[in-house]
Write an enzyme that holds these catalytic residues in place. Structure first.
Site, PDB file in Angstrom:
ATOM      1  N   LEU A 287       0.704  -1.201  -0.231  1.00 15.07           N
ATOM      2  CA  LEU A 287      -0.080  -0.010  -0.049  1.00 15.07           C
ATOM      3  C   LEU A 287       0.805   1.248  -0.016  1.00 15.07           C
ATOM      4  O   LEU A 287       2.071   1.019   0.679  1.00 15.07           O
ATOM      5  CB  LEU A 287      -0.781  -0.048   1.258  1.00 15.07           C
ATOM      6  CG  LEU A 287      -2.059  -0.956   1.312  1.00 15.07           C
ATOM      7  CD1 LEU A 287      -2.900  -0.908   2.760  1.00 15.07           C
ATOM      8  CD2 LEU A 287      -2.825  -1.007   0.039  1.00 15.07           C
ATOM      9  N   ASP A 288       0.350   2.302  -0.767  1.00 14.91           N
ATOM     10  CA  ASP A 288       1.346   3.531  -0.726  1.00 14.91           C
ATOM     11  C   ASP A 288       1.463   3.862   0.567  1.00 14.91           C
ATOM     12  O   ASP A 288       0.604   3.688   1.367  1.00 14.91           O
ATOM     13  CB  ASP A 288       0.767   4.598  -1.677  1.00 14.91           C
ATOM     14  CG  ASP A 288       0.571   4.219  -3.055  1.00 14.91           C
ATOM     15  OD1 ASP A 288       1.589   3.227  -3.348  1.00 14.91           O
ATOM     16  OD2 ASP A 288      -0.235   4.367  -4.034  1.00 14.91           O
ATOM     17  N   LYS A 289       2.384   4.877   0.890  1.00 15.91           N
ATOM     18  CA  LYS A 289       2.738   5.453   2.193  1.00 15.91           C
ATOM     19  C   LYS A 289       1.357   6.215   2.896  1.00 15.91           C
ATOM     20  O   LYS A 289       1.238   5.967   3.937  1.00 15.91           O
ATOM     21  CB  LYS A 289       3.753   6.559   2.064  1.00 15.91           C
ATOM     22  CG  LYS A 289       4.351   7.164   3.308  1.00 15.91           C
ATOM     23  CD  LYS A 289       5.259   7.814   3.240  1.00 15.91           C
ATOM     24  CE  LYS A 289       5.855   8.500   4.479  1.00 15.91           C
ATOM     25  NZ  LYS A 289       7.411   9.450   4.206  1.00 15.91           N
TER      26      LYS A 289
ATOM     27  N   HIS B 216       0.692   1.560  -7.933  1.00 22.27           N
ATOM     28  CA  HIS B 216      -0.040   2.641  -7.765  1.00 22.27           C
ATOM     29  C   HIS B 216      -1.452   2.460  -8.761  1.00 22.27           C
ATOM     30  O   HIS B 216      -1.864   3.553  -9.106  1.00 22.27           O
ATOM     31  CB  HIS B 216       0.534   3.870  -8.283  1.00 22.27           C
ATOM     32  CG  HIS B 216       1.654   4.500  -7.485  1.00 22.27           C
ATOM     33  ND1 HIS B 216       1.765   4.112  -6.088  1.00 22.27           N
ATOM     34  CD2 HIS B 216       2.855   5.093  -7.514  1.00 22.27           C
ATOM     35  CE1 HIS B 216       2.729   4.901  -5.618  1.00 22.27           C
ATOM     36  NE2 HIS B 216       3.510   5.105  -6.574  1.00 22.27           N
TER      37      HIS B 216
END
Ligand code: URA
Length: 246
Positions: free
Chosen positions: A103-105, A187
């Site tokens: 998962l992105d930051k 993403h």
């Protein structure tokens, strides 16, 4: 299977192989009757070993975590890293614990972690059609055309030549939608939202397969129960369903 105590303890992150000798000699490592092992080179079955009177950690880990915003899903990056939310012992296990897809930051929500490489690969492979549910807050009103485009599949993201698989998508509010994907490209949701002209503001993963965060606050995690582990493995063909009832 019997394993040398020094290998067993170091693989589970209790100590280095070198330190195992000292720990065994100190009497911290015993059998189930509390009789200390004498040498780190002795072999034993993991389920028959106690460390400081406690059973050893499981040889396979499958964890569910509520990822907080600001944490990175990587072993080597600027902290804070999601692995730092786990006990120090878990961070040095061999094989390493890894996240099942990143998962992105800034993305929050459900993430699974495991040291079972085969399970990890199946859960992220589109072939097994394991669904991941994303709650998207978009920068503008969500239109029916955007919902249809996000769901239809068959088109390519910029800089990508493989068409997207069909997804499920429904509008959940003026500027929010739920997107259910079986893929996990880099993403992906962010790029899909940009491609339909409505960039995302915030992303939360609410469900992975049938698993939800119930009761886990941001930053909290737990191990799956034995029943949940079976359910997950059944979902990606690694185990047969044990439900033999009528
Ligand atoms: N898609 C994204 O764009 N970001 C995530 O964190 C997960 C899926």
């Amino acid at each position: 299977m019997s394993v040398r105590l020094d290998k067993l303890l170091s693989n589970l992150g209790y100590c280095s192989r070198k330190e195992a000798g000292r720990l065994v000699k100190s009497g911290a490592v015993t059998d189930l009757q509390g009789r200390p092992f004498k040498k780190a080179s002795e072999k034993a079955r993991p389920e028959n070993v106690l460390f400081q009177g406690e059973p050893l950690d499981p040889s396979e880990l499958i964890l569910i975590m509520n990822k907080p915003a600001g944490y990175t899903c990587s072993h080597r990056d600027h902290p804070p890293l999601i692995y730092q939310l786990l006990p120090p012992r878990y961070q040095v296990r061999e094989p390493q614990i890894s996240c099942v897809g990143r998962l992105d930051k800034d993305t929050t929500g459900i993430i699974l972690l495991t040291d079972n490489g085969q399970l990890l690969h199946r859960l992220i492979s589109p072939s097994w059609k394991v669904e991941k549910f994303y709650q998207v807050s978009a920068s503008g009103p969500v239109t029916e055309a955007q919902v249809a485009r996000l769901a239809e599949g068959g088109w390519c993201l910029p800089d990508d030549d493989k068409p997207l698989a069909p997804a499920r998508c429904r509008k959940t509010g003026e500027c929010t939608l739920e997107l259910v994907l079986i893929e996990g490209r880099y993403h992906q949701v962010k790029r899909m939202m940009e491609a339909v002209g409505n960039p995302l503001l915030h992303l939360h993963r609410s469900q992975f397969d049938t698993f939800r965060l119930e009761g886990l606050e941001p930053g909290e995690w737990r191990a799956l129960t034995a029943e949940e582990e079976t359910e997950l493995k059944v979902s990606c063909g690694l185990q047969q369903s044990q439900n033999l009832g009528p």
